[in-house]
Scaffold this active site. Structure first.
Site, PDB file in Angstrom:
ATOM      1  N   TYR A  78       0.850  -1.076   0.170  1.00 47.53           N
ATOM      2  CA  TYR A  78      -0.212  -0.096  -0.012  1.00 47.53           C
ATOM      3  C   TYR A  78       0.807   1.280   0.041  1.00 47.53           C
ATOM      4  O   TYR A  78       0.714   2.561  -0.744  1.00 47.53           O
ATOM      5  CB  TYR A  78      -1.069   0.071   1.162  1.00 47.53           C
TER       6      TYR A  78
ATOM      7  N   LYS B  40       0.673   4.468  -2.765  1.00 45.74           N
ATOM      8  CA  LYS B  40       0.824   5.797  -2.608  1.00 45.74           C
ATOM      9  C   LYS B  40       1.910   6.578  -2.833  1.00 45.74           C
ATOM     10  O   LYS B  40       1.892   7.800  -3.252  1.00 45.74           O
ATOM     11  CB  LYS B  40       0.197   5.820  -1.147  1.00 45.74           C
TER      12      LYS B  40
END
Length: 301
Positions: free
Chosen positions: A151, A155
């Protein structure tokens, strides 16, 4: 029902009720912007349609879906789009040593490639309106969010991509805002629930991993509506010269959500601060103790 003459328009991805996209749609609508809300299943958007918003099916991982959405938005707006909010996202909580690459690819398809595809597809309509792209990133882009390596990587990619996109679109009058989002109440942690494989080296601290799965919903978590009100207010702010944007106008970087202020401050001190804090905050330091106890027991045996 389409926009009134002269009414600004916004396209938002990932508007399923309960999430950030839905809250942003409601706030833009309240501020008089014509909202084009999207989701893979338009049935979940029925209440928004009843309020007068346009609702369209969109899967940001599918080229044909994006192409069809682009065509429909062009009909609704007359070929001009004032705001594009790339919100659709997928969580991914798993130790880096336990990842399944097919699962990782799915997360990158949504969180990274979907953003890139949407920006490329809607560039013409944004240029026509001299519009604003808002990419929803995360504090995870600059913090070692333990058990969130995938994750964090997605990002971080969105942040780097957005910085370059900002310069490439500047000559055309299109702005790019990156939302550095902290902990915000949403449905993201309730999806794609993962478990540790039986042979994981983190089975020793399984309870820490399980607690981490819902960390964003239980630590300084900000109300979704409050977050949306702040972001929309900044999006609708007038343009100011570069050096004054962060205070008075539409900023290049929008920081909000739980932990955002302290993370922004810590970013000036160096990455070692995040390493120390996150190591203890998540509780991974307890694994050190467990491993030392195991080593001591082996010596005794």
């Amino acid at each position: 029902m389409g926009p009134r003459p002269g009414q600004k328009t916004v396209l938002i991805t990932g508007c399923t009720p309960g999430g950030i996209g839905h809250a942003l749609a409601m706030e833009f609508h309240a501020k008089g912007v014509h909202v084009i809300a999207t989701a893979r299943n338009t049935a979940v958007l029925s209440e928004m349609a009843d309020l007068g918003m346009s609702t369209l099916a969109l899967d940001v991982t599918k080229t044909d879906s994006i192409r069809a959405c682009h065509a429909e938005v062009g009909k609704i707006t007359g070929g001009k789009l004032d705001f594009l909010v790339n919100n659709a996202g997928r969580t991914h909580t798993h130790p880096a040593t336990d990842i399944d690459l097919d699962d990782v690819r799915e997360t990158f398809e949504t969180n990274v490639f979907g953003v890139m595809a949407m920006c490329a597809a809607f560039a013409d309509q944004l240029i026509a309106a001299k519009g604003l792209i808002i990419n929803i990133a995360s504090l995870a882009a600059i913090t070692p969010y333990v058990f969130g390596s995938v994750y964090c990587a997605t990002k971080g990619a969105v942040v780097s991509y957005s910085r370059t996109l900002r310069l490439e679109l500047k000559p055309f009058g299109v702005r790019v805002m990156v939302a550095m989002t902290g902990t915000v109440r949403s449905q993201i942690a309730s999806k794609t629930h993962r478990t540790l494989p039986p042979d994981s080296i983190y089975q020793r601290v399984k309870e820490i991993f399980e607690k981490r799965l819902t960390f964003s919903q239980n630590n300084a978590t900000v109300d979704t509506g409050d977050y949306a009100r702040r972001l929309v207010a900044k999006a609708l702010a007038p343009e100011w010269p570069l050096i004054l944007r962060s205070w008075f106008g539409r900023p290049d970087w929008f920081w909000a959500g739980g932990w955002s202020k302290i993370t922004w401050t810590g970013s000036w001190l160096g990455e070692w601060v995040f390493d120390v804090v996150m190591y203890r905050l998540i509780g991974i330091n307890k694994l050190e103790q467990v491993l030392k106890q195991e080593a001591a027991q082996k010596k005794l045996n």
